[in-house]
Motif scaffolding. Structure first.
Motif: not given
Length: 301
Positions: A28-35
């Motif tokens: 899937g996709r990869v998000l950067e969330v709060d480090g």
């Protein structure tokens, strides 16, 4: 000889982990969330529905279940790898209990522009779903709590499962002995989770060695260590739950006693319904996915 055996074991485990990651890249996709790097898949349209897997699991387990296909035909389904599982990271700067994971999920959904989703959590994921609903009631349409552990009761498996989270000794275990023991016990563990139903043949597609990587074993060990304290903390807040909830459990669950946890939680929650599957165990979303989907539909309005 002992040092040689340790080095050989570590080399074997790292090779298997490397091969597993090559065979099962992110889907899937990869998000950067709060480090934190969060891997997720998304499918379908309509009311957003977030599916949260249990301890030691990952996206692939939920995708293999019948629930995923059924739900994706009616809802916008978002399935993340929880921190430290699959392809999601788990920074060591904090303990990732249910409230911390709920806050991370809230930030992730905000990035995706998703408002007021239904949150469905299985096993440890049910605690995260509960924490989300308690901490962000205005941002939660409803919760579906599946095969959860909700009250502090004795768990003989916790000390064994939590040992790899220990400093130094735990690190050594995760890179040498723990994955080998885990692979040896894997068939029996699956039988326990699916019982009384047989382990489905399609579950051979689950990436076993991805789950046995040292990094994921750390996440699983930490969550095992946090299980009882998390339930102890959350049980004081259950009465304050404001959103509609459906509690789902297998009436033949041999891993988490449904009477002590799901039935008792239904008695305490002011806005809840209880659905029991008479033929399912802990993996009710695999054995009886239509009943779980019915639970979702009952709180989707």
């Amino acid at each position: 000889m002992g040092a040689t055996a340790v080095l050989a074991s570590a080399a074997f485990i790292h090779q298997r982990a490397w091969l597993a990651e090559r065979a099962y890249p992110p889907i899937g996709r990869v998000l950067e969330v709060d480090g934190v790097r969060l891997h997720y898949v998304e499918r379908g349209e309509g009311t957003p529905l977030v599916l949260l897997h249990g301890n030691g699991s990952m996206i692939q387990e939920l995708r293999l279940s019948g629930l995923y296909e059924l739900a994706a035909s009616r809802y916008r389904v978002i399935v993340p790898d929880r921190p430290g599982h699959g392809w999601s990271s788990r920074p060591r700067r904090r303990w990732w209990g249910p409230h911390a994971q709920a806050a991370l999920l809230r930030s992730m959904l905000a990035q995706l522009g998703i408002e007021r989703p239904i949150i469905l959590g299985h096993s440890f994921g049910a605690l995260v779903a509960m924490a989300y609903a308690l901490d962000y009631p205005a941002a939660t349409r409803s919760v579906v709590l599946v095969s959860g552990y909700y009250f502090p009761t004795a768990r003989l498996d916790v000390p064994l499962m939590a040992a790899p989270a220990l400093p130094v000794v735990g690190d050594l275990m995760r890179h040498t002995l723990s994955p080998l023991i885990g692979r040896l016990l894997w068939p029996q563990m699956l039988k326990l989770l699916f019982s009384p139903a047989p382990v489905p043949r399609y579950f051979e597609l689950f990436p076993t060695w991805m789950a046995l990587r040292p990094s994921q074993l750390r996440a699983a060990a930490e969550e095992a260590a946090l299980l009882v304290p998390s339930a102890m903390r959350l049980q004081r807040l259950y009465h304050a739950l404001e959103v509609p909830a459906v509690i789902v459990a297998g009436a033949q669950d041999r891993y988490v006693n449904h009477e002590r946890h799901s039935v008792e939680l239904a008695r305490r929650l002011p806005h809840s319904d209880l659905l029991l599957s008479p033929r399912a165990g802990h993996m009710v979303h695999h054995v009886d996915p239509r009943r779980v989907l019915h639970a979702v539909e009952s709180v989707a309005r």
